[in-house]
Scaffold this motif. Structure first.
Motif, PDB file in Angstrom:
ATOM      1  N   LEU A 103     140.632   9.490 105.282  1.00  0.00           N
ATOM      2  CA  LEU A 103     140.571   8.143 104.730  1.00  0.00           C
ATOM      3  C   LEU A 103     139.322   7.415 105.218  1.00  0.00           C
ATOM      4  N   ASN A 104     139.054   7.501 106.508  1.00  0.00           N
ATOM      5  CA  ASN A 104     137.868   6.836 107.065  1.00  0.00           C
ATOM      6  C   ASN A 104     136.590   7.434 106.485  1.00  0.00           C
ATOM      7  N   LYS A 105     136.567   8.755 106.323  1.00  0.00           N
ATOM      8  CA  LYS A 105     135.383   9.401 105.763  1.00  0.00           C
ATOM      9  C   LYS A 105     135.200   9.008 104.297  1.00  0.00           C
ATOM     10  N   ALA A 106     136.303   8.881 103.569  1.00  0.00           N
ATOM     11  CA  ALA A 106     136.224   8.463 102.163  1.00  0.00           C
ATOM     12  C   ALA A 106     135.681   7.043 102.049  1.00  0.00           C
ATOM     13  N   MET A 107     136.098   6.181 102.944  1.00  0.00           N
ATOM     14  CA  MET A 107     135.585   4.803 102.954  1.00  0.00           C
ATOM     15  C   MET A 107     134.071   4.804 103.146  1.00  0.00           C
ATOM     16  N   GLU A 108     133.599   5.721 103.977  1.00  0.00           N
ATOM     17  CA  GLU A 108     132.170   5.793 104.272  1.00  0.00           C
ATOM     18  C   GLU A 108     131.382   6.401 103.115  1.00  0.00           C
ATOM     19  N   LEU A 109     131.877   7.519 102.561  1.00  0.00           N
ATOM     20  CA  LEU A 109     131.127   8.242 101.530  1.00  0.00           C
ATOM     21  C   LEU A 109     131.191   7.577 100.165  1.00  0.00           C
ATOM     22  N   PHE A 110     132.322   6.916  99.864  1.00  0.00           N
ATOM     23  CA  PHE A 110     132.514   6.366  98.527  1.00  0.00           C
ATOM     24  C   PHE A 110     132.513   4.832  98.526  1.00  0.00           C
ATOM     25  N   GLU A 111     131.858   4.254  99.528  1.00  0.00           N
ATOM     26  CA  GLU A 111     131.843   2.792  99.669  1.00  0.00           C
ATOM     27  C   GLU A 111     131.280   2.117  98.426  1.00  0.00           C
ATOM     28  N   THR A 112     130.193   2.656  97.899  1.00  0.00           N
ATOM     29  CA  THR A 112     129.570   2.044  96.723  1.00  0.00           C
ATOM     30  C   THR A 112     130.474   2.149  95.504  1.00  0.00           C
ATOM     31  N   SER A 113     131.128   3.301  95.336  1.00  0.00           N
ATOM     32  CA  SER A 113     131.970   3.526  94.160  1.00  0.00           C
ATOM     33  C   SER A 113     133.198   2.619  94.141  1.00  0.00           C
ATOM     34  N   ILE A 114     133.634   2.195  95.299  1.00  0.00           N
ATOM     35  CA  ILE A 114     134.813   1.335  95.376  1.00  0.00           C
ATOM     36  C   ILE A 114     134.570   0.008  94.657  1.00  0.00           C
ATOM     37  N   PHE A 115     133.332  -0.413  94.595  1.00  0.00           N
ATOM     38  CA  PHE A 115     132.997  -1.699  93.980  1.00  0.00           C
ATOM     39  C   PHE A 115     132.562  -1.551  92.522  1.00  0.00           C
ATOM     40  N   THR A 116     132.870  -0.408  91.924  1.00  0.00           N
ATOM     41  CA  THR A 116     132.543  -0.187  90.511  1.00  0.00           C
ATOM     42  C   THR A 116     133.762   0.392  89.801  1.00  0.00           C
ATOM     43  N   TYR A 117     133.631   0.556  88.460  1.00  0.00           N
ATOM     44  CA  TYR A 117     134.633   1.267  87.677  1.00  0.00           C
ATOM     45  C   TYR A 117     134.066   2.635  87.349  1.00  0.00           C
ATOM     46  N   PRO A 118     134.457   3.665  88.083  1.00  0.00           N
ATOM     47  CA  PRO A 118     133.875   4.999  87.857  1.00  0.00           C
ATOM     48  C   PRO A 118     134.429   5.649  86.601  1.00  0.00           C
ATOM     49  N   ASP A 119     134.017   6.877  86.380  1.00  0.00           N
ATOM     50  CA  ASP A 119     134.424   7.664  85.219  1.00  0.00           C
ATOM     51  C   ASP A 119     135.953   7.734  85.140  1.00  0.00           C
ATOM     52  N   PRO A 120     136.538   7.281  84.024  1.00  0.00           N
ATOM     53  CA  PRO A 120     138.002   7.348  83.911  1.00  0.00           C
ATOM     54  C   PRO A 120     138.543   8.772  83.968  1.00  0.00           C
ATOM     55  N   GLN A 121     137.682   9.748  83.697  1.00  0.00           N
ATOM     56  CA  GLN A 121     138.106  11.140  83.748  1.00  0.00           C
ATOM     57  C   GLN A 121     138.244  11.629  85.188  1.00  0.00           C
ATOM     58  N   GLY A 122     137.642  10.922  86.136  1.00  0.00           N
ATOM     59  CA  GLY A 122     137.718  11.305  87.539  1.00  0.00           C
ATOM     60  C   GLY A 122     136.350  11.595  88.127  1.00  0.00           C
ATOM     61  N   LEU A 123     136.235  11.510  89.448  1.00  0.00           N
ATOM     62  CA  LEU A 123     134.974  11.807  90.126  1.00  0.00           C
ATOM     63  C   LEU A 123     134.556  13.248  89.835  1.00  0.00           C
ATOM     64  N   LEU A 124     133.320  13.429  89.438  1.00  0.00           N
ATOM     65  CA  LEU A 124     132.835  14.772  89.113  1.00  0.00           C
ATOM     66  C   LEU A 124     132.955  15.702  90.316  1.00  0.00           C
ATOM     67  N   SER A 125     132.624  15.190  91.496  1.00  0.00           N
ATOM     68  CA  SER A 125     132.679  16.032  92.694  1.00  0.00           C
ATOM     69  C   SER A 125     134.099  16.514  92.969  1.00  0.00           C
ATOM     70  N   LEU A 126     135.098  15.678  92.717  1.00  0.00           N
ATOM     71  CA  LEU A 126     136.489  16.099  92.901  1.00  0.00           C
ATOM     72  C   LEU A 126     136.893  17.090  91.818  1.00  0.00           C
ATOM     73  N   ARG A 127     136.463  16.831  90.591  1.00  0.00           N
ATOM     74  CA  ARG A 127     136.805  17.754  89.503  1.00  0.00           C
ATOM     75  C   ARG A 127     136.237  19.146  89.761  1.00  0.00           C
ATOM     76  N   GLN A 128     135.083  19.205  90.383  1.00  0.00           N
ATOM     77  CA  GLN A 128     134.501  20.497  90.728  1.00  0.00           C
ATOM     78  C   GLN A 128     135.330  21.217  91.786  1.00  0.00           C
ATOM     79  N   GLU A 129     135.904  20.454  92.723  1.00  0.00           N
ATOM     80  CA  GLU A 129     136.803  21.046  93.713  1.00  0.00           C
ATOM     81  C   GLU A 129     138.112  21.505  93.056  1.00  0.00           C
ATOM     82  N   ILE A 130     138.580  20.734  92.087  1.00  0.00           N
ATOM     83  CA  ILE A 130     139.804  21.096  91.362  1.00  0.00           C
ATOM     84  C   ILE A 130     139.600  22.409  90.601  1.00  0.00           C
TER      85      ILE A 130
END
Length: 458
Positions: A103-130
């Motif tokens: 959770l703490n690492k996510a706050m650090e890495l995705f801090e900028t994305s938290i203040f936007t509306y990202p891709d409704p399909q999901g984060l590309l980096s997560l989809r690649q892990e999926i």
């Protein structure tokens, strides 16, 4: 004789717990109880003395035995609950330290994305892990074919309501099935048809008739570790389903929510067989991770991408970036694979123990679907003479929570008298004690209803 005495003691205790004998009320005489249970007077005397030692009843000279006052009774009857009803993981099953680190690492890495509306399909980096995770199950989508949802329930709700490329409108579901799918269909006001799924599988003649004649948009199935049955389709079944779907232009929504718990390395999903172009493959992370993250993923055919992007966008704009980030870090770090392996071993051990205990304590005819390995669920079929709602209430009063499966059937479909048991929050000791109590309460109903022959083996 000891088993008989213990059984009688538990039945009378249950009568007290369930309020059939009220606080302060006189118990039936020793002679009456002897006639009721078909035993000696000395057996009942021993039972009453044991209940008196437990401070549940007390004796009055020349008057008999009475239930203690409510104020004294309640603390004595409080027991640690045995949870056979829940489908959510025990809070102690996942390392809180590991989760906080992610959770703490996510706050650090995705801090900028938290203040936007990202891709409704999901984060590309997560989809690649999926994609990497799906490949382990012999499902090979591109990242563009993967969608991240705010829980599997959102995916089911959207799929139930949106148009499909085949232009058809009706939905076919197994009976019984996951209640959330039935709720989604009802909310979306879609026409739904049920087809029976038994411990032996499905009626292929009926299934093919539905596919050919009933304008089926999609068939919703849980091929692996079914909820509530706990059963799985064979490899031949899954191949046949994929071929039938392709031949009849019917889509399959494959809910593979317990794929991480598979103990057979050769057990592939339907999507892995020919006809994958007609299969939507859905995975949840709630049973291995945390339900509160509200993350699920699906692999869809290319023809679904534009319409599903639109429907997902209108549903929530985007799934929580923080939740997606936590899951991505958990997967990349290897924590997910390690934790999933540990949970598979734990739950497999529990389901095996449930089978052993159930076969030992429950009547054979009640063992509807008690699996030998894998998954979370099993089903007990009660005799028609037993009122399921009444038994559930009695078990609740004994500290055992179970789930009646009636809500997992369509209202128009014939219902079986089933109890669903989940082992996700019950260790071996709780499983042993819980099944013993279920057996006792079923026997108590036998005595209450005055059946000529008991079906429970003492």
């Amino acid at each position: 004789m000891k088993n008989k005495k213990d059984s009688i003691q538990q039945i009378i205790r249950s009568d007290i717990v369930n309020g059939l004998i009220k606080p302060g009320q006189k118990l039936p005489s020793i002679r009456m109880q002897s006639q009721r249970f078909g035993c000696s007077l000395n057996t009942i005397i021993g039972v009453y003395q044991e209940l008196e030692n437990q401070y549940l009843i007390y004796s009055r000279p020349k008057s008999g035995y009475f239930v203690v006052a409510r104020e004294a009774l309640l603390p004595l009857l409080q027991t640690k609950r045995i949870d056979f009803a829940s489908a959510a993981p025990d809070p102690t099953s996942i390392s809180q330290i590991d989760f906080r680190q992610c959770l703490n690492k996510a706050m650090e890495l995705f801090e900028t994305s938290i203040f936007t509306y990202p891709d409704p399909q999901g984060l590309l980096s997560l989809r690649q892990e999926i994609v990497k995770l799906f490949q382990q199950q012999q499902v090979f989508p591109s990242a563009q074919q993967v969608f991240i949802f705010s829980g599997a329930q959102q995916a089911l709700h959207l799929l139930a309501g949106m148009p499909f490329p085949n232009g058809k409108t009706n939905i076919l579901v197994e009976q019984p099935t996951y209640w959330g799918m039935l709720a989604a269909i009802k909310t979306q006001r879609q026409t739904v048809i049920g087809i029976e799924r038994t411990p032996d599988g499905i009626d292929w003649v009926t299934l093919e008739r539905h596919f050919q004649s009933n304008n089926i948009k999609f068939f919703y199935t849980i091929p692996r570790f079914h909820n509530p049955l706990g059963t799985s389709y064979t490899a031949e079944d899954k191949q046949r389903l994929a071929e039938l779907a392709k031949a009849n232009d019917v889509y399959i929504v494959e809910d593979d929510f317990l794929a991480d718990l598979e103990t057979n390395s050769k057990a592939d999903p339907i999507h892995a067989y020919k006809g994958a172009g007609h299969v939507i493959y859905l995975r949840s992370f709630s049973k291995v991770m945390l339900p509160g993250l509200r993350i699920a993923a699906a692999a869809v055919p290319d023809s679904f991408i534009p319409i599903l992007q639109w429907h997902k966008h209108t549903a929530d704009l985007s799934t929580s970036v923080l939740s997606q980030g936590v899951l991505e870090i958990y997967m990349k770090s290897g924590m997910y694979a390690h934790h999933a392996k540990r949970m598979k071993s734990l739950y497999n051990h529990r389901i095996k123990h449930l089978r052993e205990v159930s076969q030992r304590l429950l009547p054979k005819e009640c063992l509807y679907t008690i699996q030998s390995c894998g998954g979370l669920f099993a089903s007990i079929q009660l005799p028609d003479s037993i009122d399921t709602e009444d038994l559930v209430k009695r078990l609740e009063n004994r500290g055992v929570d179970v789930l009646a499966a009636d809500k997992q059937f369509l209202s128009s479909f014939p219902k079986l008298n089933l109890l669903r048991l989940s082992i996700i929050r019950s260790d071996e000791q709780a499983i042993e004690e819980g099944i013993r109590i279920i057996a006792e309460e079923m026997e108590r109903v036998q005595h209450t209803n005055n059946f000529p022959k008991p079906f429970f083996r003492l």
